[in-house]
Design a protein around this motif. Structure first.
Motif, PDB file in Angstrom:
ATOM      1  N   PRO A  18       0.810  -1.234   0.000  1.00  0.00           N
ATOM      2  CA  PRO A  18       0.000   0.000   0.000  1.00  0.00           C
ATOM      3  C   PRO A  18       0.839   1.280   0.000  1.00  0.00           C
ATOM      4  O   PRO A  18       0.495   2.239  -0.688  1.00  0.00           O
ATOM      5  CB  PRO A  18      -0.819  -0.118   1.287  1.00  0.00           C
ATOM      6  CG  PRO A  18      -0.857  -1.573   1.575  1.00  0.00           C
ATOM      7  CD  PRO A  18       0.455  -2.117   1.132  1.00  0.00           C
ATOM      8  N   MET A  19       1.952   1.315   0.736  1.00  0.00           N
ATOM      9  CA  MET A  19       2.736   2.556   0.765  1.00  0.00           C
ATOM     10  C   MET A  19       3.330   2.842  -0.600  1.00  0.00           C
ATOM     11  O   MET A  19       3.485   3.995  -0.995  1.00  0.00           O
ATOM     12  CB  MET A  19       3.845   2.473   1.816  1.00  0.00           C
ATOM     13  CG  MET A  19       3.438   2.996   3.162  1.00  0.00           C
ATOM     14  SD  MET A  19       2.694   4.657   3.141  1.00  0.00           S
ATOM     15  CE  MET A  19       4.154   5.648   2.982  1.00  0.00           C
ATOM     16  N   SER A  20       3.664   1.779  -1.311  1.00  0.00           N
ATOM     17  CA  SER A  20       4.228   2.009  -2.629  1.00  0.00           C
ATOM     18  C   SER A  20       3.133   2.510  -3.583  1.00  0.00           C
ATOM     19  O   SER A  20       3.380   3.374  -4.429  1.00  0.00           O
ATOM     20  CB  SER A  20       4.938   0.711  -3.047  1.00  0.00           C
ATOM     21  OG  SER A  20       4.766   0.432  -4.339  1.00  0.00           O
ATOM     22  N   THR A  21       1.898   2.024  -3.392  1.00  0.00           N
ATOM     23  CA  THR A  21       0.775   2.508  -4.204  1.00  0.00           C
ATOM     24  C   THR A  21       0.503   3.986  -3.907  1.00  0.00           C
ATOM     25  O   THR A  21       0.345   4.801  -4.821  1.00  0.00           O
ATOM     26  CB  THR A  21      -0.503   1.702  -3.864  1.00  0.00           C
ATOM     27  OG1 THR A  21      -0.178   0.322  -3.840  1.00  0.00           O
ATOM     28  CG2 THR A  21      -1.608   1.959  -4.857  1.00  0.00           C
ATOM     29  N   VAL A  22       0.445   4.318  -2.615  1.00  0.00           N
ATOM     30  CA  VAL A  22       0.177   5.708  -2.233  1.00  0.00           C
ATOM     31  C   VAL A  22       1.308   6.608  -2.754  1.00  0.00           C
ATOM     32  O   VAL A  22       1.063   7.715  -3.258  1.00  0.00           O
ATOM     33  CB  VAL A  22       0.028   5.820  -0.688  1.00  0.00           C
ATOM     34  CG1 VAL A  22       0.009   7.268  -0.241  1.00  0.00           C
ATOM     35  CG2 VAL A  22      -1.236   5.116  -0.216  1.00  0.00           C
TER      36      VAL A  22
ATOM     37  N   GLY B 255      -4.981   5.039   3.114  1.00  0.00           N
ATOM     38  CA  GLY B 255      -4.660   3.963   2.188  1.00  0.00           C
ATOM     39  C   GLY B 255      -3.604   2.973   2.621  1.00  0.00           C
ATOM     40  O   GLY B 255      -3.414   1.953   1.951  1.00  0.00           O
ATOM     41  N   ASP B 256      -2.920   3.231   3.735  1.00  0.00           N
ATOM     42  CA  ASP B 256      -1.824   2.325   4.091  1.00  0.00           C
ATOM     43  C   ASP B 256      -2.306   1.180   4.978  1.00  0.00           C
ATOM     44  O   ASP B 256      -2.437   0.040   4.530  1.00  0.00           O
ATOM     45  CB  ASP B 256      -0.700   3.127   4.762  1.00  0.00           C
ATOM     46  CG  ASP B 256       0.466   2.233   5.165  1.00  0.00           C
ATOM     47  OD1 ASP B 256       0.619   1.164   4.549  1.00  0.00           O
ATOM     48  OD2 ASP B 256       1.208   2.580   6.099  1.00  0.00           O
ATOM     49  N   GLU B 257      -2.622   1.508   6.225  1.00  0.00           N
ATOM     50  CA  GLU B 257      -2.925   0.418   7.164  1.00  0.00           C
ATOM     51  C   GLU B 257      -4.194  -0.349   6.815  1.00  0.00           C
ATOM     52  O   GLU B 257      -4.269  -1.554   7.019  1.00  0.00           O
ATOM     53  CB  GLU B 257      -2.997   0.975   8.578  1.00  0.00           C
ATOM     54  CG  GLU B 257      -1.596   1.013   9.153  1.00  0.00           C
ATOM     55  CD  GLU B 257      -1.509   1.732  10.452  1.00  0.00           C
ATOM     56  OE1 GLU B 257      -2.229   2.722  10.623  1.00  0.00           O
ATOM     57  OE2 GLU B 257      -0.709   1.306  11.281  1.00  0.00           O
ATOM     58  N   THR B 258      -5.185   0.349   6.272  1.00  0.00           N
ATOM     59  CA  THR B 258      -6.443  -0.313   5.913  1.00  0.00           C
ATOM     60  C   THR B 258      -6.186  -1.472   4.945  1.00  0.00           C
ATOM     61  O   THR B 258      -6.641  -2.594   5.158  1.00  0.00           O
ATOM     62  CB  THR B 258      -7.377   0.694   5.238  1.00  0.00           C
ATOM     63  OG1 THR B 258      -6.633   1.386   4.242  1.00  0.00           O
ATOM     64  CG2 THR B 258      -7.964   1.670   6.218  1.00  0.00           C
ATOM     65  N   SER B 259      -5.412  -1.191   3.898  1.00  0.00           N
ATOM     66  CA  SER B 259      -5.146  -2.232   2.895  1.00  0.00           C
ATOM     67  C   SER B 259      -4.260  -3.325   3.470  1.00  0.00           C
ATOM     68  O   SER B 259      -4.466  -4.510   3.227  1.00  0.00           O
ATOM     69  CB  SER B 259      -4.446  -1.643   1.671  1.00  0.00           C
ATOM     70  OG  SER B 259      -5.301  -0.761   1.016  1.00  0.00           O
ATOM     71  N   ARG B 260      -3.236  -2.893   4.248  1.00  0.00           N
ATOM     72  CA  ARG B 260      -2.331  -3.884   4.844  1.00  0.00           C
ATOM     73  C   ARG B 260      -3.085  -4.861   5.719  1.00  0.00           C
ATOM     74  O   ARG B 260      -2.867  -6.068   5.669  1.00  0.00           O
ATOM     75  CB  ARG B 260      -1.371  -3.162   5.795  1.00  0.00           C
ATOM     76  CG  ARG B 260      -0.265  -2.485   5.126  1.00  0.00           C
ATOM     77  CD  ARG B 260       0.829  -2.364   6.137  1.00  0.00           C
ATOM     78  NE  ARG B 260       1.085  -1.005   6.514  1.00  0.00           N
ATOM     79  CZ  ARG B 260       1.816  -0.661   7.554  1.00  0.00           C
ATOM     80  NH1 ARG B 260       2.288  -1.599   8.357  1.00  0.00           N
ATOM     81  NH2 ARG B 260       2.062   0.572   7.817  1.00  0.00           N
ATOM     82  N   LEU B 261      -3.983  -4.303   6.565  1.00  0.00           N
ATOM     83  CA  LEU B 261      -4.710  -5.166   7.505  1.00  0.00           C
ATOM     84  C   LEU B 261      -5.644  -6.111   6.755  1.00  0.00           C
ATOM     85  O   LEU B 261      -5.839  -7.251   7.155  1.00  0.00           O
ATOM     86  CB  LEU B 261      -5.491  -4.311   8.502  1.00  0.00           C
ATOM     87  CG  LEU B 261      -4.601  -3.544   9.499  1.00  0.00           C
ATOM     88  CD1 LEU B 261      -5.408  -2.490  10.252  1.00  0.00           C
ATOM     89  CD2 LEU B 261      -3.949  -4.502  10.490  1.00  0.00           C
ATOM     90  N   THR B 262      -6.201  -5.643   5.643  1.00  0.00           N
ATOM     91  CA  THR B 262      -7.078  -6.525   4.864  1.00  0.00           C
ATOM     92  C   THR B 262      -6.264  -7.659   4.261  1.00  0.00           C
ATOM     93  O   THR B 262      -6.695  -8.816   4.255  1.00  0.00           O
ATOM     94  CB  THR B 262      -7.792  -5.727   3.751  1.00  0.00           C
ATOM     95  OG1 THR B 262      -8.344  -4.558   4.322  1.00  0.00           O
ATOM     96  CG2 THR B 262      -8.887  -6.542   3.092  1.00  0.00           C
ATOM     97  N   MET B 263      -5.076  -7.329   3.754  1.00  0.00           N
ATOM     98  CA  MET B 263      -4.234  -8.382   3.170  1.00  0.00           C
ATOM     99  C   MET B 263      -3.850  -9.418   4.230  1.00  0.00           C
ATOM    100  O   MET B 263      -3.932 -10.616   3.989  1.00  0.00           O
ATOM    101  CB  MET B 263      -2.948  -7.758   2.613  1.00  0.00           C
ATOM    102  CG  MET B 263      -3.190  -6.933   1.388  1.00  0.00           C
ATOM    103  SD  MET B 263      -1.630  -6.252   0.840  1.00  0.00           S
ATOM    104  CE  MET B 263      -2.099  -5.787  -0.790  1.00  0.00           C
ATOM    105  N   ASN B 264      -3.431  -8.926   5.400  1.00  0.00           N
ATOM    106  CA  ASN B 264      -3.051  -9.866   6.463  1.00  0.00           C
ATOM    107  C   ASN B 264      -4.231 -10.737   6.862  1.00  0.00           C
ATOM    108  O   ASN B 264      -4.093 -11.947   7.055  1.00  0.00           O
ATOM    109  CB  ASN B 264      -2.555  -9.106   7.704  1.00  0.00           C
ATOM    110  CG  ASN B 264      -1.250  -8.386   7.447  1.00  0.00           C
ATOM    111  OD1 ASN B 264      -0.540  -8.707   6.486  1.00  0.00           O
ATOM    112  ND2 ASN B 264      -0.931  -7.411   8.272  1.00  0.00           N
ATOM    113  N   ASP B 265      -5.403 -10.111   6.957  1.00  0.00           N
ATOM    114  CA  ASP B 265      -6.577 -10.869   7.367  1.00  0.00           C
ATOM    115  C   ASP B 265      -6.958 -11.915   6.316  1.00  0.00           C
ATOM    116  O   ASP B 265      -7.351 -13.034   6.648  1.00  0.00           O
ATOM    117  CB  ASP B 265      -7.765  -9.930   7.628  1.00  0.00           C
ATOM    118  CG  ASP B 265      -8.873 -10.644   8.361  1.00  0.00           C
ATOM    119  OD1 ASP B 265      -8.769 -10.781   9.585  1.00  0.00           O
ATOM    120  OD2 ASP B 265      -9.819 -11.116   7.696  1.00  0.00           O
TER     121      ASP B 265
END
Ligand code: HEM
Length: 418
Positions: A149-153, A243-253
């Motif tokens: 996500p950070m690279s996308t942002v 856009g960072d943690e939201t996407s990361r947490l979804t991927m981990n979940d």
């Protein structure tokens, strides 16, 4: 497995509540018995309304005139009584100014501008997942999801490659709220480093006709007037916040859920469910933003309760996304679920600007997983995120079994691309 909570006396402000307890039964009971629930005040903080039904969440979200975001849109700012970005950052601005700034941001989120960014997301995700699978065992959160996500942002903002490690480091520090060893001051100093960095980049982009968010915002005029410096840097920062943690947490979940459900994993792996429908269920299941909130601007009656002007109203996605009147068998993780009108991205005028990109990221992850690994399992104790706002895992040890043929084919593709 955490204990089920039936008592309605639950402290939704304390982050520990969400790591200690399984709130499924609590939400079910609120939806049935007390859909507009008053969460009592505690020393030093006011009480607030808790909305748990899907339909009522929509009523609140679609009415920014009566339920404003300008004094905060999450518990932490609402309870503090204000959000210093109110009226300046899109997410906490309402009315005409919100529409104008959102329309500007939308220029950088058009399908044409996003197409090359989405391509990079797919390539980057495939590479990261392939590397993680080759490692055999890793912390998925650190090896894969932290980077995507950070690279996308950064792509959206047009951050040069050479500055990305700095930005990742500062935003990790700024956002690791409540983590062990993290002081308030560290967080503030990291946030101001990021804002100063954007202020610098903003000056470099003046006069540019590029379509990255910074260039668009710095060169825009609304009714002939440019945005203020504060509006520009805050809206840039909001992409990291949103856009960072939201996407990361979804991927981990998604990885955690697939590792724990062999039937669903095989359905995905064998192509019996598509990644598009799997992505929607991953979003519903993860619901990484547990709540958002508003402040009532006038008295509103809802299910016989009187919400007074000035009251804080919180809407709980974690409950609405399990509402049995909307989702059949809501507590079943079902990648083929249709329809799946979850509210992970909110609803109404503030509907998530990054929804398309987030879907690209999650779909790319699911694609890469089903291509490169034959099976996956959780290989140690995951760590949960400590927050009353974001839900999910901050550490997720996973063991992968390689699909050797697909990994070799991918290595050959990479070589041919060089
Ligand atoms: C708004 C969730 C990814 C940028 C929102 C809202 C939700 C949400 C629920 C509405 C907030 C409200 O009504 O107060 C999510 C989830 C994501 C995600 C679950 C990932 C799984 C992203 C990404 C970006 C982004 C990737 C940008 C790159 C924004 C912005 C807003 C927003 C700028 C404010 C929009 C407005 O106020 O008009 N998001 N988001 N989000 N999101 Fe996301």
């Amino acid at each position: 497995m955490a204990a089920q909570v039936l008592d309605l006396d639950v402290d939704l402000v304390d982050p520990e509540t969400f790591t200690r307890e399984d709130l499924g039964a609590y939400w079910r009971r609120l939806r049935q018995e007390d859909p507009v629930h008053w969460h009592p005040a505690a020393p030093g903080r006011p009480g607030f309304w808790v909305i748990s039904r899907y339909a009522d969440l929509m009523t609140v979200y679609r009415d920014p005139a009566r339920f404003t975001s300008e004094q905060g849109n999450v518990l932490v700012t609402l309870l503090a009584g204000e959000d210093s970005a109110g009226g300046k950052m899109c997410a906490v601005t309402d009315g005409a100014r919100h529409r104008e700034v959102r329309n500007l941001l939308l220029k950088s989120f058009s399908p044409r501008v996003l197409a090359p960014i989405a391509d990079r997301v797919r390539r980057n995700t495939a590479r990261r997942v392939a590397r993680a699978v080759l490692l055999g065992e890793c912390d998925f959160a650190a090896e894969v999801s932290e980077h995507i996500p950070m690279s996308t942002v950064s792509d959206l903002l047009g951050v040069p490659e050479s500055d990305r490690a700095f930005l990742l480091d500062r935003s990790r520090e700024a956002l690791s709220s409540g983590a062990a060893g993290q002081s308030e001051e560290d967080g503030w100093s990291a946030r101001s480093d990021i804002l100063l960095y954007f202020a610098d980049l903003m000056e470099q982009r003046r006069g540019s006709d590029a379509e990255d968010v910074i260039s668009v915002l710095v060169n825009a005029r609304i009714n002939g007037v440019p945005l203020t410096r504060e509006e520009i840097v805050l809206n840039c920062y909001s992409l990291i916040l949103g856009g960072d943690e939201t996407s990361r947490l979804t991927m981990n979940d998604a990885v955690h859920s697939l590792a724990g459900d062999r039937e669903q994993w095989l359905a995905l792996r064998e192509g019996r469910v598509g990644t598009d429908s799997a992505c929607e269920e991953a979003l519903r299941w993860a619901t990484p933003t547990m709540h958002f909130g508003r402040r009532a601007t006038e008295t509103v009656e809802l299910h016989g309760k009187e919400i007074q002007a000035g009251d804080i109203v919180t809407v709980w996605h974690s409950s609405a996304n399990r509402d049995e009147t909307v989702f059949a068998d809501p507590d079943r993780f079902d990648l083929a679920r249709t329809p799946n009108r979850h509210v992970a991205f909110g609803y109404g005028p503030h509907f998530c600007l990054g929804a398309h990109l987030a879907r690209v990221e999650i779909t790319a992850l699911l694609d890469a997983l089903r291509r490169f690994t034959t099976s996956l399992e959780v290989a140690g104790e995951p760590a949960r995120f400590h927050s009353n706002f974001l839900a999910g895992f901050s550490r997720l040890p996973v063991r992968f079994t390689r699909d050797k043929a697909e990994l070799s084919a991918f290595a050959a593709e990479l070589k041919a691309d060089r």
